[in-house]
Design a protein around this motif. Structure first.
Motif, PDB file in Angstrom:
ATOM      1  N   VAL A  52       0.843  -1.207   0.000  1.00  7.53           N
ATOM      2  CA  VAL A  52       0.000   0.000   0.000  1.00  7.53           C
ATOM      3  C   VAL A  52       0.873   1.251   0.000  1.00  7.53           C
ATOM      4  O   VAL A  52       0.613   2.217  -0.728  1.00  7.53           O
ATOM      5  N   GLU A  53       1.934   1.248   0.816  1.00  7.73           N
ATOM      6  CA  GLU A  53       2.830   2.406   0.886  1.00  7.73           C
ATOM      7  C   GLU A  53       3.461   2.684  -0.490  1.00  7.73           C
ATOM      8  O   GLU A  53       3.574   3.836  -0.903  1.00  7.73           O
ATOM      9  N   ARG A  54       3.845   1.624  -1.211  1.00  8.48           N
ATOM     10  CA  ARG A  54       4.442   1.807  -2.535  1.00  8.48           C
ATOM     11  C   ARG A  54       3.433   2.407  -3.515  1.00  8.48           C
ATOM     12  O   ARG A  54       3.782   3.245  -4.339  1.00  8.48           O
ATOM     13  N   ILE A  55       2.181   1.988  -3.405  1.00  9.22           N
ATOM     14  CA  ILE A  55       1.132   2.538  -4.269  1.00  9.22           C
ATOM     15  C   ILE A  55       0.981   4.039  -4.020  1.00  9.22           C
ATOM     16  O   ILE A  55       0.917   4.847  -4.960  1.00  9.22           O
ATOM     17  N   PHE A  56       0.945   4.436  -2.741  1.00  9.81           N
ATOM     18  CA  PHE A  56       0.812   5.855  -2.402  1.00  9.81           C
ATOM     19  C   PHE A  56       1.999   6.654  -2.918  1.00  9.81           C
ATOM     20  O   PHE A  56       1.844   7.748  -3.472  1.00  9.81           O
ATOM     21  N   LYS A  57       3.208   6.124  -2.738  1.00  9.25           N
ATOM     22  CA  LYS A  57       4.406   6.834  -3.184  1.00  9.25           C
ATOM     23  C   LYS A  57       4.453   6.947  -4.711  1.00  9.25           C
ATOM     24  O   LYS A  57       4.822   7.989  -5.261  1.00  9.25           O
ATOM     25  N   ASP A  58       4.055   5.872  -5.410  1.00  5.41           N
ATOM     26  CA  ASP A  58       4.043   5.899  -6.874  1.00  5.41           C
ATOM     27  C   ASP A  58       3.038   6.924  -7.392  1.00  5.41           C
ATOM     28  O   ASP A  58       3.320   7.660  -8.343  1.00  5.41           O
ATOM     29  N   PHE A  59       1.858   6.969  -6.759  1.00  4.10           N
ATOM     30  CA  PHE A  59       0.843   7.930  -7.192  1.00  4.10           C
ATOM     31  C   PHE A  59       1.352   9.354  -7.026  1.00  4.10           C
ATOM     32  O   PHE A  59       1.178  10.197  -7.902  1.00  4.10           O
ATOM     33  N   LEU A  89       2.457   0.765  -9.877  1.00  2.86           N
ATOM     34  CA  LEU A  89       1.644   1.807 -10.498  1.00  2.86           C
ATOM     35  C   LEU A  89       2.494   2.639 -11.447  1.00  2.86           C
ATOM     36  O   LEU A  89       2.069   3.010 -12.538  1.00  2.86           O
ATOM     37  N   ARG A  90       3.737   2.907 -11.036  1.00  5.96           N
ATOM     38  CA  ARG A  90       4.624   3.726 -11.853  1.00  5.96           C
ATOM     39  C   ARG A  90       5.002   3.013 -13.157  1.00  5.96           C
ATOM     40  O   ARG A  90       4.984   3.617 -14.225  1.00  5.96           O
ATOM     41  N   SER A  91       5.303   1.712 -13.086  1.00  8.89           N
ATOM     42  CA  SER A  91       5.694   0.974 -14.296  1.00  8.89           C
ATOM     43  C   SER A  91       4.524   0.859 -15.266  1.00  8.89           C
ATOM     44  O   SER A  91       4.705   0.957 -16.482  1.00  8.89           O
TER      45      SER A  91
END
Length: 336
Positions: A52-59, A89-91
């Motif tokens: 979840v943290e990675r999703i937030f950071k990517d957004f 999300l970023r890729s």
């Protein structure tokens, strides 16, 4: 594990309408997400919380780069990200941006099967996309063709449909031959105008850089350096399908889409698409992607309609043998 994530400005679009994206992450990753005054509290397994943290950071990273994701495509991307830990999300956004160079909308898969479909088109010279209405079979194929044309990987796009009525009789329509067949081809025009500027589409149509034609016009042609799409392929006969598949020339790519549950031929068993799926299975260089009702990207009601019809069809199939057995028993009881 519990972690607080900083609530940065302009993060609300990630939450989705009525927080639907947060609920999606909760259900898929088995976490609990609560909004606080200045942070987001995430509780769950350590790996899931980190996801979840990675999703937030990517957004946030995408937002800072000016990549603003619409809720429809964002929701679809989140489904992919939460289903596959190797996908970020970023890729997804970066690969979609690369595929979409020059066109108005990002070519971004919204389900696992749509992702397989896009990758199959990139990796194979011929791809079959089979599945129900609204799964993006035609739209994604047209988008990939438009992007390939603008990147000068091909020099023309040929969009083809068999001219078979879906229950109505259009009769002898007025106008030129092109005007007579346009009603059958309208979904292809719609996709083009949604992806490219209308003036650009009209100019390409005028110069035959983009050609939209009924299937009958393909006989005897060899199509080089082009991206060929046949839509509604379930309405081809065996002879028509073989004719179309052998039109490919050098540096050509073909995508065939269809829904074998919506065959409008007088004899559905004679569908060229159904036959081709059996004949061509295992042929090197041909990809097959099958969509399901969960891949529908239209209104959510469309998914429920497809499921209702599938359930109705299964019930009818189960009732038919029983009705036949009862009929045989009634006949047996008839006095001789």
């Amino acid at each position: 594990m519990r972690k607080h994530l900083e609530l940065t400005p302009n993060l609300e679009p990630l939450f989705g309408t009525r927080d639907e994206n947060l609920r999606l992450m909760e259900d898929a990753l088995h976490v609990r997400i609560d909004l606080e005054s200045d942070s987001v509290r995430v509780e769950g397994a350590e790996v899931a919380v980190a996801h979840v943290e990675r999703i937030f950071k990517d957004f946030e990273a995408l937002r800072q780069r000016g990549i603003l994701l619409q809720n429809g495509e964002l929701n679809g991307m989140l489904r992919l990200v939460t289903a596959d830990p190797a996908v970020s999300l970023r890729s997804l956004a970066e690969s979609g941006k690369q595929r979409s160079a020059g066109i108005k909308r990002m070519v971004q898969p919204r389900s696992l099967n749509q992702r397989r479909y896009v990758e199959a088109i990139e990796q194979n010279d011929m791809v079959f996309g089979i599945g129900p209405a609204g799964t993006g079979k035609t739209y994604l194929a047209v988008a990939m063709a438009a992007a390939a044309l603008l990147a000068k990987k091909i020099s023309r796009i040929v969009l083809v449909r068999p001219a078979v009525e879906a229950g109505e009789r259009l009769g002898f329509l007025p106008g030129t031959l092109q005007e007579k067949v346009d009603p059958y081809l309208r979904p292809l025009y719609d996709a083009l105008y949604d992806l490219l500027e209308p003036e650009r589409v009209d100019k390409m149509l005028e110069k035959n850089v983009i050609e939209i034609a009924p299937l009958a016009f393909m006989r005897g042609r060899t199509l080089n350096d082009g991206f060929i799409i046949m839509d509604e392929a379930q309405n081809t006969t065996s002879e028509q399908m073989k004719m179309f598949l052998t039109r490919m020339g050098n540096n050509a790519k073909a995508v065939i889409t269809g829904d074998i549950t919506q065959i409008d031929l007088p004899n559905p068993r004679k569908s060229g698409l159904v036959e081709a799926l059996s004949v061509l299975e295992g042929v090197d260089g041909i990809g097959f992607v099958r969509f399901e009702d969960g891949d529908v990207v239209r209104h959510q009601l469309v998914q429920r309609i497809i499921r209702a019809y599938e359930g109705f069809g299964r019930a009818r199939q189960e009732e038919l043998p029983l009705a036949l057995d009862e009929g045989e028993m009634r006949v047996a009881r008839q006095p001789q």
